[in-house]
Design a protein around this motif. Structure first.
Motif, PDB file in Angstrom:
ATOM      1  N   PHE A 129       0.956  -1.238  -0.151  1.00 24.93           N
ATOM      2  CA  PHE A 129      -0.132   0.080  -0.016  1.00 24.93           C
ATOM      3  C   PHE A 129       1.015   1.348  -0.137  1.00 24.93           C
ATOM      4  N   GLY A 130       0.521   2.195  -0.810  1.00 25.40           N
ATOM      5  CA  GLY A 130       1.382   3.311  -1.138  1.00 25.40           C
ATOM      6  C   GLY A 130       0.969   4.283   0.080  1.00 25.40           C
ATOM      7  N   SER A 131       1.605   5.226   0.383  1.00 30.19           N
ATOM      8  CA  SER A 131       1.521   6.165   1.455  1.00 30.19           C
ATOM      9  C   SER A 131      -0.049   7.053   1.231  1.00 30.19           C
ATOM     10  N   GLY A 132      -0.218   7.280   0.069  1.00 25.74           N
ATOM     11  CA  GLY A 132      -1.602   7.830  -0.293  1.00 25.74           C
ATOM     12  C   GLY A 132      -2.764   7.025   0.298  1.00 25.74           C
ATOM     13  N   GLU A 133      -2.631   5.648  -0.319  1.00 27.49           N
ATOM     14  CA  GLU A 133      -3.615   4.828   0.208  1.00 27.49           C
ATOM     15  C   GLU A 133      -3.746   4.513   1.789  1.00 27.49           C
ATOM     16  N   ILE A 134      -2.618   4.513   2.419  1.00 28.37           N
ATOM     17  CA  ILE A 134      -2.880   4.146   3.745  1.00 28.37           C
ATOM     18  C   ILE A 134      -3.209   5.606   4.488  1.00 28.37           C
ATOM     19  N   SER A 135      -2.704   6.697   3.904  1.00 29.14           N
ATOM     20  CA  SER A 135      -3.221   7.901   4.477  1.00 29.14           C
ATOM     21  C   SER A 135      -4.921   8.275   4.210  1.00 29.14           C
ATOM     22  N   VAL A 136      -5.434   7.677   3.461  1.00 27.31           N
ATOM     23  CA  VAL A 136      -6.955   7.517   3.096  1.00 27.31           C
ATOM     24  C   VAL A 136      -7.487   6.765   4.126  1.00 27.31           C
ATOM     25  N   PHE A 137      -6.887   5.565   4.280  1.00 25.39           N
ATOM     26  CA  PHE A 137      -7.258   4.285   5.455  1.00 25.39           C
ATOM     27  C   PHE A 137      -7.744   5.047   6.942  1.00 25.39           C
ATOM     28  N   ILE A 138      -6.429   5.812   7.018  1.00 26.02           N
ATOM     29  CA  ILE A 138      -6.318   6.370   8.357  1.00 26.02           C
ATOM     30  C   ILE A 138      -7.122   7.432   8.598  1.00 26.02           C
ATOM     31  N   ALA A 139      -7.209   8.436   7.613  1.00 32.78           N
ATOM     32  CA  ALA A 139      -8.111   9.463   7.652  1.00 32.78           C
ATOM     33  C   ALA A 139      -9.533   8.851   7.873  1.00 32.78           C
ATOM     34  N   ASP A 140      -9.912   8.035   7.182  1.00 32.29           N
ATOM     35  CA  ASP A 140     -11.203   7.475   7.255  1.00 32.29           C
ATOM     36  C   ASP A 140     -11.504   6.754   8.771  1.00 32.29           C
ATOM     37  N   ASP A 141     -10.619   5.800   9.070  1.00 30.74           N
ATOM     38  CA  ASP A 141     -10.619   5.227  10.397  1.00 30.74           C
ATOM     39  C   ASP A 141     -10.788   6.039  11.687  1.00 30.74           C
ATOM     40  N   PHE A 142      -9.823   7.067  11.493  1.00 33.67           N
ATOM     41  CA  PHE A 142      -9.763   7.953  12.835  1.00 33.67           C
ATOM     42  C   PHE A 142     -10.426   9.298  12.667  1.00 33.67           C
ATOM     43  N   GLY A 143     -10.859   9.765  11.426  1.00 30.78           N
ATOM     44  CA  GLY A 143     -11.512  10.933  11.317  1.00 30.78           C
ATOM     45  C   GLY A 143     -10.522  11.935  11.404  1.00 30.78           C
ATOM     46  N   ALA A 144      -9.393  11.673  10.916  1.00 28.12           N
ATOM     47  CA  ALA A 144      -8.238  12.802  10.912  1.00 28.12           C
ATOM     48  C   ALA A 144      -8.126  13.261   9.449  1.00 28.12           C
ATOM     49  N   ASP A 145      -7.511  14.326   9.331  1.00 28.00           N
ATOM     50  CA  ASP A 145      -6.829  14.968   8.196  1.00 28.00           C
ATOM     51  C   ASP A 145      -5.888  14.172   7.394  1.00 28.00           C
ATOM     52  N   ARG A 146      -6.008  13.886   6.136  1.00 21.84           N
ATOM     53  CA  ARG A 146      -4.930  13.044   5.424  1.00 21.84           C
ATOM     54  C   ARG A 146      -3.852  13.571   5.404  1.00 21.84           C
ATOM     55  N   SER A 147      -3.649  14.794   5.456  1.00 21.76           N
ATOM     56  CA  SER A 147      -2.308  15.450   5.468  1.00 21.76           C
ATOM     57  C   SER A 147      -1.557  15.156   6.671  1.00 21.76           C
ATOM     58  N   ALA A 148      -2.467  15.049   7.782  1.00 16.45           N
ATOM     59  CA  ALA A 148      -1.882  15.025   9.072  1.00 16.45           C
ATOM     60  C   ALA A 148      -1.413  13.386   9.528  1.00 16.45           C
TER      61      ALA A 148
END
Length: 181
Positions: free
Chosen positions: A30-49
């Protein structure tokens, strides 16, 4: 002579068509963009954070082979400094599946409310291998503005665990991690 030129053009057209339709190599990570989307969705966080929090991990290990997300909490026993988790495994090589984990450490008892957690799994496509205990190696935890990351390695398998920094006490340490499918 015309037949020779025509045959040459047909061969050239076939070669160019074959080159144009050659399959790209499949990357099962998984590329960093894909994981950032997963984390943003799962944690309700900003993708850039999320991307900033993961930057040191990607620099050190590259892209993970699997992403595990879910919740963990402790049992109502002050003598046990242990968290139990349950969640889902995402991998590009198989369908999503359910997984459980046990996390031992210090200052982990008393967290009865679920704590959102994710694990990035490296260098393994067979999650069955993660039933052995993974121990912390050195001082590898990173305190981020939003997330705290803990890295552990054993026999070439690397797991990075992340949670919101405010969800666990600052003196909490994560030591042993074991997955069960």
């Amino acid at each position: 002579m015309i037949g020779y030129k025509r045959a040459l053009w047909v061969i050239l057209a076939c070669v160019l068509t074959a080159c144009a339709t050659a399959p790209e190599s499949f990357d099962n990570r998984f590329g960093s963009g894909e994981i950032s989307v997963f984390i943003a969705d799962d944690f309700g966080a900003d993708r850039s954070a999320a991307a900033r929090a993961l930057r040191p991990v990607y620099k050190k290990y590259g892209a993970p082979h699997a992403y595990i997300s879910g919740h963990m909490s402790s049992v109502n026993n002050p003598m046990l400094s242990r968290l139990y988790g349950s969640g889902d495994v995402r991998s590009k090589l198989r369908s999503d599946s359910h997984i459980f984990w046990q996390l031992n450490g210090d200052a982990l008892s008393g967290y009865l409310s679920p704590i959102r957690t994710a694990h990035l799994v490296y260098d393994t496509d067979r999650l069955e291998d993660l039933t052995q205990v993974l121990s912390t190696v050195g001082a590898l935890s990173k305190q981020g503005k939003t997330f705290t990351l803990f890295e552990r390695e054993l026999d070439g398998q690397i797991v990075v665990t992340l949670h919101r920094t405010d969800d666990l006490a600052r003196d909490a340490s994560l030591q042993d991690l074991m997955f069960f499918q």
